[in-house]
Design a protein around this motif. Structure first.
Motif, mmCIF file in Angstrom:
data_model
loop_
_atom_site.group_PDB
_atom_site.id
_atom_site.type_symbol
_atom_site.label_atom_id
_atom_site.label_comp_id
_atom_site.label_asym_id
_atom_site.label_seq_id
_atom_site.Cartn_x
_atom_site.Cartn_y
_atom_site.Cartn_z
ATOM 1 N N ARG A 162 0.835 -1.206 0.000
ATOM 2 C CA ARG A 162 0.000 0.000 0.000
ATOM 3 C C ARG A 162 0.867 1.252 0.000
ATOM 4 O O ARG A 162 0.565 2.235 -0.674
ATOM 5 C CB ARG A 162 -0.911 0.004 1.236
ATOM 6 C CG ARG A 162 -2.241 -0.717 1.169
ATOM 7 C CD ARG A 162 -2.301 -1.873 0.272
ATOM 8 N NE ARG A 162 -3.597 -2.556 0.313
ATOM 9 C CZ ARG A 162 -3.813 -3.721 -0.229
ATOM 10 N NH1 ARG A 162 -2.843 -4.358 -0.839
ATOM 11 N NH2 ARG A 162 -4.995 -4.288 -0.183
ATOM 12 N N TRP A 163 1.950 1.198 0.747
ATOM 13 C CA TRP A 163 2.869 2.341 0.817
ATOM 14 C C TRP A 163 3.479 2.613 -0.557
ATOM 15 O O TRP A 163 3.554 3.763 -1.000
ATOM 16 C CB TRP A 163 3.949 2.053 1.849
ATOM 17 C CG TRP A 163 5.009 3.107 1.961
ATOM 18 C CD1 TRP A 163 4.839 4.412 2.319
ATOM 19 C CD2 TRP A 163 6.417 2.934 1.699
ATOM 20 N NE1 TRP A 163 6.049 5.077 2.302
ATOM 21 C CE2 TRP A 163 7.035 4.193 1.923
ATOM 22 C CE3 TRP A 163 7.196 1.854 1.314
ATOM 23 C CZ2 TRP A 163 8.407 4.390 1.773
ATOM 24 C CZ3 TRP A 163 8.566 2.035 1.164
ATOM 25 C CH2 TRP A 163 9.159 3.292 1.388
ATOM 26 N N LEU A 164 3.920 1.557 -1.264
ATOM 27 C CA LEU A 164 4.511 1.722 -2.586
ATOM 28 C C LEU A 164 3.520 2.308 -3.577
ATOM 29 O O LEU A 164 3.840 3.216 -4.346
ATOM 30 C CB LEU A 164 5.014 0.371 -3.117
ATOM 31 C CG LEU A 164 6.317 -0.185 -2.551
ATOM 32 C CD1 LEU A 164 6.626 -1.526 -3.197
ATOM 33 C CD2 LEU A 164 7.472 0.782 -2.792
ATOM 34 N N VAL A 165 2.295 1.793 -3.562
ATOM 35 C CA VAL A 165 1.297 2.179 -4.559
ATOM 36 C C VAL A 165 0.708 3.560 -4.266
ATOM 37 O O VAL A 165 0.483 4.359 -5.185
ATOM 38 C CB VAL A 165 0.171 1.123 -4.620
ATOM 39 C CG1 VAL A 165 -0.973 1.597 -5.514
ATOM 40 C CG2 VAL A 165 0.729 -0.200 -5.122
ATOM 41 N N ILE A 166 0.470 3.858 -2.998
ATOM 42 C CA ILE A 166 -0.242 5.090 -2.647
ATOM 43 C C ILE A 166 0.697 6.263 -2.409
ATOM 44 O O ILE A 166 0.475 7.366 -2.888
ATOM 45 C CB ILE A 166 -1.123 4.848 -1.410
ATOM 46 C CG1 ILE A 166 -2.176 3.798 -1.740
ATOM 47 C CG2 ILE A 166 -1.791 6.140 -0.951
ATOM 48 C CD1 ILE A 166 -2.871 3.228 -0.543
ATOM 49 N N CYS A 167 1.760 6.032 -1.632
ATOM 50 C CA CYS A 167 2.676 7.129 -1.304
ATOM 51 C C CYS A 167 3.713 7.366 -2.393
ATOM 52 O O CYS A 167 4.367 8.413 -2.412
ATOM 53 C CB CYS A 167 3.373 6.833 0.028
ATOM 54 S SG CYS A 167 2.237 6.690 1.421
ATOM 55 N N LYS A 168 3.901 6.384 -3.280
ATOM 56 C CA LYS A 168 4.784 6.497 -4.442
ATOM 57 C C LYS A 168 6.209 6.940 -4.078
ATOM 58 O O LYS A 168 6.722 7.916 -4.643
ATOM 59 C CB LYS A 168 4.188 7.448 -5.472
ATOM 60 C CG LYS A 168 2.805 7.023 -5.966
ATOM 61 C CD LYS A 168 2.305 7.919 -7.077
ATOM 62 C CE LYS A 168 0.910 7.521 -7.518
ATOM 63 N NZ LYS A 168 0.822 6.146 -8.005
ATOM 64 N N PRO A 169 6.872 6.249 -3.153
ATOM 65 C CA PRO A 169 8.255 6.620 -2.820
ATOM 66 C C PRO A 169 9.217 6.370 -3.972
ATOM 67 O O PRO A 169 10.315 6.947 -4.003
ATOM 68 C CB PRO A 169 8.575 5.704 -1.628
ATOM 69 C CG PRO A 169 7.704 4.511 -1.827
ATOM 70 C CD PRO A 169 6.429 5.058 -2.398
ATOM 71 N N LEU A 170 8.836 5.508 -4.931
ATOM 72 C CA LEU A 170 9.686 5.209 -6.088
ATOM 73 C C LEU A 170 9.204 5.933 -7.341
ATOM 74 O O LEU A 170 9.540 5.541 -8.458
ATOM 75 C CB LEU A 170 9.708 3.694 -6.350
ATOM 76 C CG LEU A 170 10.229 2.827 -5.199
ATOM 77 C CD1 LEU A 170 10.214 1.354 -5.600
ATOM 78 C CD2 LEU A 170 11.639 3.250 -4.797
ATOM 79 N N PHE A 198 2.907 -1.433 -10.084
ATOM 80 C CA PHE A 198 2.853 -2.715 -9.380
ATOM 81 C C PHE A 198 2.358 -3.783 -10.340
ATOM 82 O O PHE A 198 1.234 -3.728 -10.823
ATOM 83 C CB PHE A 198 1.904 -2.592 -8.178
ATOM 84 C CG PHE A 198 2.061 -3.713 -7.186
ATOM 85 C CD1 PHE A 198 3.076 -3.701 -6.246
ATOM 86 C CD2 PHE A 198 1.182 -4.787 -7.195
ATOM 87 C CE1 PHE A 198 3.215 -4.731 -5.332
ATOM 88 C CE2 PHE A 198 1.313 -5.823 -6.292
ATOM 89 C CZ PHE A 198 2.343 -5.792 -5.358
ATOM 90 N N LYS A 199 3.216 -4.773 -10.617
ATOM 91 C CA LYS A 199 2.913 -5.787 -11.619
ATOM 92 C C LYS A 199 2.771 -7.170 -10.984
ATOM 93 O O LYS A 199 2.994 -7.350 -9.790
ATOM 94 C CB LYS A 199 4.006 -5.805 -12.690
ATOM 95 C CG LYS A 199 4.148 -4.486 -13.434
ATOM 96 C CD LYS A 199 5.249 -4.558 -14.474
ATOM 97 C CE LYS A 199 5.389 -3.237 -15.230
ATOM 98 N NZ LYS A 199 6.479 -3.266 -16.242
ATOM 99 N N THR A 200 2.437 -8.133 -11.847
ATOM 100 C CA THR A 200 2.211 -9.502 -11.379
ATOM 101 C C THR A 200 3.433 -10.076 -10.679
ATOM 102 O O THR A 200 3.326 -10.713 -9.631
ATOM 103 C CB THR A 200 1.821 -10.416 -12.550
ATOM 104 O OG1 THR A 200 0.633 -9.915 -13.168
ATOM 105 C CG2 THR A 200 1.584 -11.839 -12.074
ATOM 106 N N GLN A 201 4.616 -9.840 -11.238
ATOM 107 C CA GLN A 201 5.826 -10.399 -10.641
ATOM 108 C C GLN A 201 6.084 -9.831 -9.245
ATOM 109 O O GLN A 201 6.599 -10.525 -8.360
ATOM 110 C CB GLN A 201 7.051 -10.180 -11.532
ATOM 111 C CG GLN A 201 7.357 -8.738 -11.881
ATOM 112 C CD GLN A 201 6.780 -8.333 -13.229
ATOM 113 O OE1 GLN A 201 5.701 -8.792 -13.587
ATOM 114 N NE2 GLN A 201 7.526 -7.503 -13.960
ATOM 115 N N HIS A 202 5.709 -8.577 -9.034
ATOM 116 C CA HIS A 202 5.866 -7.983 -7.707
ATOM 117 C C HIS A 202 4.918 -8.640 -6.712
ATOM 118 O O HIS A 202 5.284 -8.900 -5.559
ATOM 119 C CB HIS A 202 5.598 -6.476 -7.758
ATOM 120 C CG HIS A 202 6.500 -5.743 -8.700
ATOM 121 N ND1 HIS A 202 6.032 -4.899 -9.687
ATOM 122 C CD2 HIS A 202 7.856 -5.745 -8.828
ATOM 123 C CE1 HIS A 202 7.041 -4.393 -10.360
ATOM 124 N NE2 HIS A 202 8.162 -4.892 -9.866
#
Length: 350
Positions: free
Chosen positions: A140-148, A153-157
C-alpha cells in the motif's frame, strides 16, 4: 517456576513436586491434565477453539473461493490477501482443530510427533500470516505514497510479495525441528508451540526467542507502523489540499479508522505472545503460572478469524462478492465501485 521444582524431559516440560517419581503420571501425552484446571475450563477452551476452527476455516475458504469465482477480485494487490487466507487455513486445520480435540480430552492426545506437527504448522501459518500483514502495508505504501515515483505494481511484484512470507515463515518455524528450541505442549498442555520455558543449553531457547521477537515481531510491526503512518500523512496532505471535497474527507476518516484497527489487531494478536515469551526467558527463576501461556497462544490462533474481518470483510469489493456468492444478493455496482475508488487511492480498499 521456582528453582528446584521442575523436571526437564525430551518432549515436554511441566512443573512437578520433587517427590514425584513417576513423570508419566503427569505426561501431557498420556493422561488428562486435571491438575492444571477444572473440567469446565477445558470444555470452555474446547468450545473456543472449535469456534476458531469453524470460523477461521469458513471465512478464509470463502475468501479463496470468491477470488477464484470473481475476476474483479484477482488484482495484484489482492494476491497477498489470498496468501494470508491460505496461511490462516493452515493454522485452522492443524492448530485450532487439534487443540479443540485435545482440550476436549484434557491432554494432547496426538503424542510427541503430533505435537511437533501441530507446533510447526501453527508457527509456520502464524508467521506467514504475520509477514503477509507487513507485506500488505508495504504494498500500500509503494502504490499510494509512491516513494519510487511512477512505480507500476505488476504480477511479478505480487508473486514476490507472496513468496517472501513463506520464506520468512519457514526460517522461523523450521529451527525447532532441528535442535534450535523445540516444540512442546504449552499452557494447559493441549496445544504446542516453541519452548520458551526452559534454559537447557541443549536447545538455546533464549537466542531463539530473541530471534523470534526481533525478526518476527519487531520488524513486521515496525514495517506496518511506518508504512501506514506514511499513508496517513499522505492522506492528510491530500485532504488538506482538498478541504472542500466531501469524498476526500470521508476517505481520510475511513482509512484512519482502518489503520487504527489494523495496528490494534496486530498488537492483540502477537503482543501478548511476544511479551510473555520474552518476559519468561529473561526473568528466569521468577514464579509464573504455566497456564497463563494459554491466553497468548489462543489470541494468536484467533487471528485466523479477525485478520480476515479486518483485511477482507472491511474491503467493500470483497464483501459485495461474498454476499453475492453466499446469499445471491447483489448490491449497487456503481455504489460499490464509487466507495472502493474513494478508499483505494489512500488505503487498503480497492
Amino acid at each position: 517456576m521456582r528453582k528446584g521444582q521442575t523436571e526437564f524431559q525430551e518432549d515436554f516440560f511441566i512443573p512437578i513436586p520433587l517427590d514425584t517419581n513417576n513423570i508419566t503420571a503427569l505426561s501431557p501425552f498420556l493422561v488428562p491434565q486435571d491438575h492444571l484446571g477444572h473440567h469446565g475450563v477445558f470444555m470452555t477452551m474446547a468450545a473456543f477453539t472449535f469456534f476458531l476452527f469453524i470460523g477461521g476455516t469458513a471465512i478464509n475458504l470463502l475468501t479463496i473461493l470468491c477470488t477464484v469465482q470473481f475476476k474483479k477480485l484477482r488484482s495484484h494487490l489482492n494476491y497477498i490477501l489470498v496468501n494470508l487466507a491460505i496461511a490462516n487455513l493452515l493454522v485452522s486445520f492443524f492448530g485450532s482443530s487439534l487443540a479443540c480435540y485435545s482440550f476436549f480430552n484434557k491432554y494432547f492426545i496426538f503424542g510427541s510427533t503430533g505435537c511437533k506437527i501441530e507446533g510447526f504448522a501453527s508457527t509456520l501459518g502464524g508467521m506467514v500470516g504475520l509477514w503477509s500483514l507487513s507485506v500488505v502495508a508495504f504494498e500500500r505504501w509503494l502504490v499510494i505514497c509512491k516513494p519510487l515515483g511512477n512505480f507500476t505494481f505488476k504480477t511479478q511484484h505480487a508473486i514476490v510479495g507472496c513468496i517472501i512470507p513463506w520464506l520468512f515463515g519457514n526460517m522461523a518455524a523450521l529451527p525447532p525441528l532441528f535442535g534450535w528450541s523445540r516444540y512442546i505442549p504449552e499452557g494447559f498442555q493441549c496445544s504446542c508451540g516453541p519452548d520458551w520455558y526452559t534454559t537447557d543449553n541443549k536447545y538455546n531457547n533464549e537466542s531463539y526467542v530473541a530471534f523470534l521477537f526481533c525478526f518476527c515481531f519487531a520488524v513486521p510491526f515496525g514495517t506496518i507502523v511506518f508504512c501506514y503512518g506514511q499513508l496517513l500523512i499522505t492522506l492528510k496532505s491530500a485532504a488538506k489540499a482538498q478541504a472542500d471535497s466531501a469524498s476526500t474527507q470521508k476517505a481520510e476518516r475511513e482509512v484512519t479508522k482502518m489503520v487504527v484497527v489494523m495496528v490494534f489487531g496486530f498488537l492483540v494478536c502477537w503482543g501478548p505472545y511476544a511479551s510473555f515469551a520474552v518476559w519468561v526467558v529473561y526473568n528466569r527463576g521468577a514464579p509464573f503460572d504455566l497456564r497463563l501461556a494459554t491466553i497468548p497462544s489462543c489470541l494468536s490462533k484467533a487471528s485466523t478469524v479477525y485478520n480476515p474481518v479486518i483485511y477482507v470483510l472491511m474491503n467493500k469489493q470483497f464483501r459485495a462478492c461474498m454476499m453475492k456468492m453466499v446469499f445471491g444478493k447483489n448490491i449497487d455496482e456503481d455504489e460499490a465501485s464509487s466507495q472502493v475508488t474513494q478508499v483505494s487511492s489512500v488505503g487498503p480498499e480497492k
